[in-house]
Structures are given as structure tokens and as C-alpha cells.
Design an enzyme around this catalytic site. Structure first.
Site, PDB file in Angstrom:
ATOM      1  N   CYS A 117     -33.442  97.071  62.679  1.00 36.08           N
ATOM      2  CA  CYS A 117     -33.630  98.205  61.785  1.00 36.08           C
ATOM      3  C   CYS A 117     -32.795  98.015  60.525  1.00 36.08           C
ATOM      4  CB  CYS A 117     -33.174  99.474  62.480  1.00 36.08           C
ATOM      5  SG  CYS A 117     -33.962  99.704  64.063  1.00 36.08           S
ATOM      6  N   ARG A 144     -36.657  92.519  56.678  1.00 36.07           N
ATOM      7  CA  ARG A 144     -36.082  92.487  58.029  1.00 36.07           C
ATOM      8  C   ARG A 144     -37.145  92.848  59.075  1.00 36.07           C
ATOM      9  NH1 ARG A 144     -30.237  93.672  57.922  1.00 36.07           N
ATOM     10  NH2 ARG A 144     -30.414  94.911  59.798  1.00 36.07           N
ATOM     11  N   TRP A 159     -37.295  99.010  63.644  1.00 34.67           N
ATOM     12  CA  TRP A 159     -37.911  97.941  64.429  1.00 34.67           C
ATOM     13  C   TRP A 159     -37.640  98.367  65.857  1.00 34.67           C
ATOM     14  CZ3 TRP A 159     -40.616  93.399  64.002  1.00 34.67           C
ATOM     15  CH2 TRP A 159     -40.526  92.486  65.068  1.00 34.67           C
ATOM     16  N   ASN A 191     -28.756 101.664  63.200  1.00 35.79           N
ATOM     17  CA  ASN A 191     -29.202 100.307  63.521  1.00 35.79           C
ATOM     18  C   ASN A 191     -28.305  99.818  64.646  1.00 35.79           C
ATOM     19  OD1 ASN A 191     -29.992  97.610  63.522  1.00 35.79           O
ATOM     20  ND2 ASN A 191     -28.606  97.088  61.837  1.00 35.79           N
ATOM     21  N   GLY A 192     -28.903  99.319  65.722  1.00 32.59           N
ATOM     22  CA  GLY A 192     -28.101  98.821  66.848  1.00 32.59           C
ATOM     23  C   GLY A 192     -28.639  99.380  68.145  1.00 32.59           C
ATOM     24  N   GLU A 195     -37.834  71.047  73.317  1.00 30.99           N
ATOM     25  CA  GLU A 195     -37.670  71.987  72.205  1.00 30.99           C
ATOM     26  C   GLU A 195     -37.095  71.260  70.980  1.00 30.99           C
ATOM     27  OE1 GLU A 195     -38.815  74.799  71.641  1.00 30.99           O
ATOM     28  OE2 GLU A 195     -37.578  75.671  70.078  1.00 30.99           O
ATOM     29  N   LYS A 248     -39.001  71.032  67.365  1.00 31.17           N
ATOM     30  CA  LYS A 248     -38.401  71.456  66.095  1.00 31.17           C
ATOM     31  C   LYS A 248     -38.535  70.347  65.061  1.00 31.17           C
ATOM     32  CE  LYS A 248     -38.145  75.039  66.515  1.00 31.17           C
ATOM     33  NZ  LYS A 248     -38.503  75.702  67.709  1.00 31.17           N
ATOM     34  N   GLU A 278     -42.131  69.982  63.893  1.00 33.06           N
ATOM     35  CA  GLU A 278     -42.600  71.170  63.195  1.00 33.06           C
ATOM     36  C   GLU A 278     -42.041  71.284  61.782  1.00 33.06           C
ATOM     37  OE1 GLU A 278     -41.129  74.592  65.381  1.00 33.06           O
ATOM     38  OE2 GLU A 278     -42.823  75.786  64.716  1.00 33.06           O
ATOM     39  N   HIS A 319     -41.912  54.469  83.793  1.00 35.96           N
ATOM     40  CA  HIS A 319     -43.321  54.477  84.178  1.00 35.96           C
ATOM     41  C   HIS A 319     -44.241  54.246  82.975  1.00 35.96           C
ATOM     42  CE1 HIS A 319     -42.132  55.606  88.183  1.00 35.96           C
ATOM     43  NE2 HIS A 319     -41.361  56.552  87.660  1.00 35.96           N
ATOM     44  N   LYS A 345     -46.820  81.832  61.850  1.00 35.19           N
ATOM     45  CA  LYS A 345     -45.808  82.437  62.713  1.00 35.19           C
ATOM     46  C   LYS A 345     -46.459  83.066  63.937  1.00 35.19           C
ATOM     47  CE  LYS A 345     -41.661  83.648  63.763  1.00 35.19           C
ATOM     48  NZ  LYS A 345     -40.814  82.577  64.309  1.00 35.19           N
TER      49      LYS A 345
HETATM   50  C1  AGP Z   1     -42.055  77.308  67.668  1.00 38.43           C
HETATM   51  O1  AGP Z   1     -41.122  76.921  66.731  1.00 38.43           O
HETATM   52  C2  AGP Z   1     -43.398  77.576  67.148  1.00 38.43           C
HETATM   53  N1  AGP Z   1     -43.418  78.355  65.987  1.00 38.43           N
HETATM   54  C3  AGP Z   1     -44.468  77.858  68.186  1.00 38.43           C
HETATM   55  O2  AGP Z   1     -44.470  76.791  69.084  1.00 38.43           O
HETATM   56  C4  AGP Z   1     -44.403  79.178  68.972  1.00 38.43           C
HETATM   57  O3  AGP Z   1     -43.325  79.156  69.849  1.00 38.43           O
HETATM   58  C5  AGP Z   1     -45.735  79.385  69.710  1.00 38.43           C
HETATM   59  O4  AGP Z   1     -46.781  79.463  68.786  1.00 38.43           O
HETATM   60  C6  AGP Z   1     -45.726  80.616  70.584  1.00 38.43           C
HETATM   61  O5  AGP Z   1     -45.604  81.781  69.845  1.00 38.43           O
HETATM   62  P1  AGP Z   1     -45.282  83.164  70.522  1.00 38.43           P
HETATM   63  O6  AGP Z   1     -43.929  83.056  71.139  1.00 38.43           O
HETATM   64  O7  AGP Z   1     -45.341  84.168  69.422  1.00 38.43           O
HETATM   65  O8  AGP Z   1     -46.323  83.400  71.573  1.00 38.43           O
END
Ligand code: AGP
Length: 616
Positions: A2, A27, A77, A103-104, A489, A493, A496, A512, A611
Site C-alpha cells: 500500500c 507500487r 494492495w 501500510n503494513g 532458478e 534468471k 531471461e 548420463h 510479467k
Molecule cells: C520468472 O522470472 C518469470 N518471469 C516466469 O518464469 C514466471 O515465474 C512464470 O511465468 C510464472 O508466473 P506466475 O508466478 O505469475 O504464475
């Protein structure tokens, strides 16, 4: 996450509130509201229309008192209660003469609300915030003035808060206080010297460049031309002053170069907020928003996690933890594949969808499929009232606040924390962990934000390692046990945001096939903190080293044996093995970040990615 704002004095209270709220927009918010005080009464307007809320609020405010003396505003939020008008801030006391923006998270809101109800108060929202207005009402009723009342209330609150409070009987005065949540106060540079407060500098940057920040539990009384700060006992203190010369865009990023970097630095708070209020003082858990009948959870004999991308990796970490703590099988599937095969599901299979956005269509469809097969469905989401949260039988929210960078960072860590909380809550309910084991794990989980913070402080050391690899176009990532999802992960990153090929393998799988690719110059990044397969991991690392690979290892502080197998080490403080991904993934995020920056790439908006992925 928030945003709050307050303005007292001058001829433009309403305009400054609305402009400030607009500047808090980045935000993220799902509703917005203001209270204006005109010397006689409080006037309130609220809109809960998602990203249109500010526009709608501006229309409502056309009917506001023409010349308010002060006002407070809020972008919400949702964390407690759905995004509705009734839950939007500001919240009022029973008399409608006190208004609060917050906020919090008020951790002890349930017990406070129960005590207030017993005392005759009527609470009309589902929020944790409303209790603050009623507690202030009680203190005022006992004869306190507003600042004294707020100090007394601060002593009773557990959790985090930045609050701004106005009272009809004290025109032109705003009292604010904070603990953990951010708050800045200021006086406008113009002749009106209006008093200003906000969650974030951008909201009031147009009025001044000099701000004061408060320490935890300090209380400030703002009037035009005057800022008085006291500690919680009423003793005057000098607030810390701050001069900024950032432009508005830099201010939104909190002085960081980009949102990704800001969001990585918010990770300790994201984990802390996700845990907040869910652990009771006696060391037990009360995750009551799970919203699933305990009888249903009792009969669960299998868990199925479905998710995509970083959320999938969080699920893989959780698989290890849940199997250990619950002694039942935990399967995990990439959500986009799940419903196209024939997963074996029934009413004893708990299906857990994991999604920061709560809107990813693959995960949503996987959850719908599970529901149609009669399985109870739970979602872990960062967005209150998202499609998944609405459709699932149960929900557990991460509280990372909105994430603007496309690369998931703070939401990923918050997901791991939430999934582990879920595992511990189920273990508590089913008695598969003893009370001592549970208390110990919860305590260790509670300490992870400090460890994450510690790693973030080592950013420059990671950057120095990353800069040595700016010409490399191919990376191997290796891990074993919970180190494997961490490696996945780290590789994701790098792909990506740095557009570099990075393949993650469970290190035991190298022999393998993939080891055929290893030759002098191959770069291998390994997660080699001391989980139960650490020794085997080191043997796998020795195999690639002996074939000429350059090795970068994430290792526990002071672990010379691991360092001896590496060309470069990314040091982290040791953590319990099942919690270690919360810490170990952070240097890999930083590694990818610094490589991307070295390539002059836009880390917040990587090419070809969205996103929220709402297409199959
Ligand atoms: C991660 O950095 C990505 N942006 C992507 O893999 C993301 O985690 C994936 O699209 C899942 O999204 P969600 O958590 O909103 O379901």
C-alpha cells in the site's frame, strides 16, 4: 504494497493528495481513498475499481469540501480482506471523527478486534487496519490528545505499520507513526510550508527535496510549518534528515538503478511479511486464511504442485520440505503439461497452484482440471482476489508487494517461504512433526530474512565475479537435492535477463550425457552449500574441473573444502538445508543481474517476456 500520503495546510490539500497517490501508483494498487478534514468534520471517498480506482476517486472528490485543512490518502494492495469499497482505506472509528490510513500488517489484529468488539465497538471491514481507528477512539475517550493516543496504540500493535491519522477535533493536524514500514515526512518549500507525509519520496518529491525519516515506534505530529517527533514515551527526538537530488523516475526505484535491483533488496521484507502474523507467540502456526476444512486436509494422502517458471522452482524446493515433514508423496508438474496427460487425482490429493500473479493461464487451467477431478485446490498467490484466489478452495497469500521487474525475485522467495509455512502448518495439524521440531523450524525460518539481508550486502563481490564472465555465452548450472531447483532458478534468471544460454542439471545426471559437452573453458556454476548431498555434489564438481571447466560455487561461509574445488566462490551464510534455497538463490539472482547490466540490457523489461502470462 500500500501507499499512504498526508497533507496539512495550504490551498491545495486535495490536489496534492491526488497527485501524490498517482505517484504511488507504480507500487501497484487495487483500491484508493481519501479523507479530508475541513475544520468541522471528516469527509471520505473510496474507490475499489482496480487500476481505475484513482480515476474514479478523482471524480468522487469533485463533491469534496472546497477548502480542507488536512487530509490523508491511500492506495491499497489488499492483504487482509478483498479489494472492496468497505475494505479500502481510510478507515474510521465508530464516531466517524478519526480516520486512519495504514501500510503494513497488524499481526495481532484478530485479538485486538475481538477485544474491541467486546468493548462495544462495531468493526465494518475485514481489514487489520480498522482496529487502529477504534483503538485510537478508546484512547481519545480516556482524555488523550491525538499524538498521545497514537503513542498508546503503537505500544499495543504487533507487526509492521506506517500510519497517518486525522481527527475532526484537531484541525490541521496529522499524526503519523511507523514500525518497519517506510514513511517520510517533510514541509513544502513554498510559503505555505504545508506538512507532508508519504510511504515513498516520489509522492511528495514535487514539493521539496528535504525529508525526515522516523525510527521504529517514533510518532510525528505534522502541522503547517511544524514537524514534532517523539519516541513512544513522548520524549522529543530529532528525526534523521535526508536530502535527495533524484529525479522522479529514480525516486520510484527508491534510488536503485532499476526495479529488479530494488525488488531484490526488498526480499528480506517480502519473506518477513509473508511469515508475519502466521506464527503465534507459543511457536505454533495459525494460517487460518488457508480456508480449507481441516477434515479435508487431514485425509490428504498426496500433494500435487502445479506451477510455471520461477513458481515451479519454488514448488520443487517445497517438494523436498513437504515430503520430509509430512511423509506423504509430493508430485510436481509444469502447469502447461498437467491437464494434457492423465494425472491421478482424487479428493485425497491436495493440489497446490503456485503463481505470483494468480492469473497465469496454464496454472489456472491446471487448477480447474484438478477441481473437476474432485481434488481440493489451494493456491499460493501474491495478488489478493486474483482469478486463482477466487476459484481455489483455499488460498495462502505471499505478501511480497507488487513486483514490477519481469524477472521474479522477491515473489519467488516469498513463495518458498509460503510453501514452507504450508508444509509446517500441515505437519502441525497432522502431528507429523513434534512441537519442538516445529518450533525449531519456525524459528529458523523466521531468521532467514537476516541471512538474505546479509547476502544482499555482498553484492559487489558477486558483481566482481560476474564481470569476469561477460564474454561467456554458455553456462552449466548444477545442484543436488534442494540445490537443484536453486540451480534451475539461477539458470532461468540468466537466460531471461542476460540472454545467455544456461542449462541446469541435477549434478548426478551429468555422467548420463551432458558431461560430453564439458571442455576447457566451459563455465559451471554450482550450488554447493552443505545439504545432505554436498559430498556427492563436490565429486560431481571435481569431474567437470578435471575436464577443464571453470567453476563458480555457492558455498557456506568459511567452507574451505568447497572453496578448494572452485575458481570463484559466492559466499552465503549457512542455513538449515531445507530453508537454504531462500538464501542460496540470492547470489545467483545477483550474478544474472550483473551480467545483464554488463551487457547493457534492460533488466526490468527483458525481450519477448510478459510479467503475467495469460495465453497458453
Ligand atoms: C520468472 O522470472 C518469470 N518471469 C516466469 O518464469 C514466471 O515465474 C512464470 O511465468 C510464472 O508466473 P506466475 O508466478 O505469475 O504464475
Amino acid at each position: 504494497m500500500c501507499g499512504i500520503i498526508g497533507v496539512t495546510g495550504g490551498a491545495q490539500v486535495t490536489e496534492l493528495l491526488l497527485a501524490g497517490l498517482a505517484r504511488l501508483e507504480y507500487r501497484g494498487y487495487d483500491s484508493a481513498g481519501v479523507v479530508l478534514e475541513d475544520g468541522e468534520r471528516l469527509w471520505r471517498a473510496r474507490a475499489a475499481t482496480g487500476t481505475r480506482s484513482l480515476e474514479d476517486l478523482a471524480k468522487l472528490v469533485e463533491d469534496a469540501p472546497a477548502r480542507p485543512e488536512a487530509g490523508v490518502g491511500h492506495t491499497r494492495w489488499a492483504t487482509h480482506g478483498r479489494p472492496t469499497d468497505a475494505n479500502a482505506h481510510p478507515h474510521l472509528d465508530c464516531t466517524g471523527r478519526v480516520a486512519v490510513v495504514h501500510n503494513g500488517i497488524v499481526e495481532n489484529c484478530r485479538e485486538l478486534a475481538a477485544a474491541l468488539a467486546d468493548g462495544g465497538h462495531t468493526l465494518v471491514s475485514d481489514t487489520d487496519t480498522e482496529v487502529i481507528a477504534h483503538l485510537v477512539e478508546d484512547e481519545l475517550g480516556a482524555g488523550a490528545e491525538l499524538a498521545g493516543a497514537v503513542r498508546a496504540v503503537v505500544r499495543r500493535l504487533r507487526g509492521s505499520f506506517a500510519v497517518g491519522i486525522v481527527r475532526a477535533e484537531e484541525p490541521g493536524t496529522i499524526v503519523a507513526a511507523r514500525r518497519v514500514s517506510p514513511l517520510v515526512v517533510a514541509l513544502g518549500d513554498g510559503p505555505e510550508r504545508e506538512g507532508l507525509l508519504a510511504s515513498d519520496i516520489p509522492a511528495i518529491l514535487g514539493r521539496t527535496r528535504t525529508f525526515w525519516t522516523l525510527a521504529d515506534d517514533q510518532v510525528v505530529t505534522l502541522r503547517p510549518g511544524s514537524v514534532e517527533v517523539t519516541d513512544v514515551d513522548g520524549v522529543s527526538v530529532a528525526p534523521r534528515s535526508l536530502h535527495v537530488d533524484w529525479d522522479l523516475e529514480a525516486a520510484e526505484k527508491g534510488g536503485f538503478d532499476d526495479f529488479m535491483s530494488k525488488e531484490m533488496h526488498e526480499q528480506p521484507q517480502a519473506v518477513r511479511d509473508t511469515l508475519l502474523g502466521r506464527t503465534l507467540a507459543d511457536g505454533t502456526l495459525a494460517v487460518d486464511e488457508l480456508r480449507l476444512d481441516p477434515a479435508v486436509l487431514d485425509q490428504v494422502d498426496k500433494v500435487f504442485i502445479v506451477a510455471c517458471g520461477s513458481s515451479f522452482h519454488a514448488g520443487l524446493v517445497a517438494k523436498h520440505a513437504l515430503e520430509r515433514w509430512l511423509h506423504i508423496p509430493v508430485e510436481i508438474d509444469i502447469a502447461s503439461e498437467f491437464r494434457y496427460r492423465d494425472p491421478v487425482l482424487d479428493q485425497r490429493t491436495l493440489v497446490v497452484g503456485v503463481s505470483q500473479s494468480g492469473e497465469t493461464v496454464d496454472t489456472l487451467q491446471a487448477m480447474r482440471h484438478a477441481s473437476s477431478e474432485g481434488a481440493p485446490v489451494l493456491v499460493i498467490s501474491n495478488v489478493v482476489d486474483s482469478s486463482m484466489a477466487r476459484e481455489a478452495d483455499g488460498v495462502l497469500y505471499t505478501r511480497a508487494g507488487p513486483e514490477i521487474g519481469v524477472a521474479a525475485t522477491k515473489t519467488h522467495l516469498a513463495q518458498i517461504a509460503a510453501l514452507e509455512l504450508l508444509g509446517l502448518a500441515l505437519a502441525q495439524q497432522r502431528g507429523s512433526l513434534s512441537p519442538d521440531q516445529l518450533a525449531d523450524l519456525l524459528a529458523q525460518l523466521g531468521r532467514t530474512p537476516e541471512l538474505i539481508d546479509d547476502v544482499l550486502g555482498r553484492d559487489e563481490a558477486v558483481a566482481a565475479v560476474a564481470r569476469r564472465f561477460t564474454d561467456v555465452r554458455d553456462f552449466f548450472f548444477l545442484g543436488r537435492h534442494v540445490g537443484y531447483p536453486v540451480a534451475m532458478e539461477g539458470a532461468l534468471k540468466l537466460k531471461e535477463i542476460a540472454y545467455v544460454r544456461a542449462e541446469a542439471y541435477p549434478a548426478g545426471e551429468l555422467k548420463h550425457g551432458p558431461i560430453a559437452l564439458v571442455e576447457p573453458g566451459t563455465v559451471v556454476v554450482g550450488v554447493a552449500t552443505r545439504n545432505r548431498l554436498w559430498e556427492k555434489m563436490l565429486s560431481n564438481v571435481a569431474e567437470v574441473r578435471s575436464r577443464g571447466a571453470t567453476v563458480v560455487l555457492v558455498a557456506d561461509d568459511g567452507d574451505g573444502e568447497t572453496a578448494a574445488e572452485a575458481d570463484h566462490v559466492l559466499w552465503v551464510p549457512p542455513a538449515h538445508e531445507l530453508l537454504s534455497p531462500l538464501v542460496d538463490v540470492v547470489p545467483l539472482q545477483q550474478f544474472a543481474y550483473h551480467l545483464a547490466r554488463a551487457h547493457h540490457l534492460d533488466v526490468d523489461r527483458p525481450r519477448n517476456l510478459a510479467k503475467t502470462v495469460t495465453v497458453e
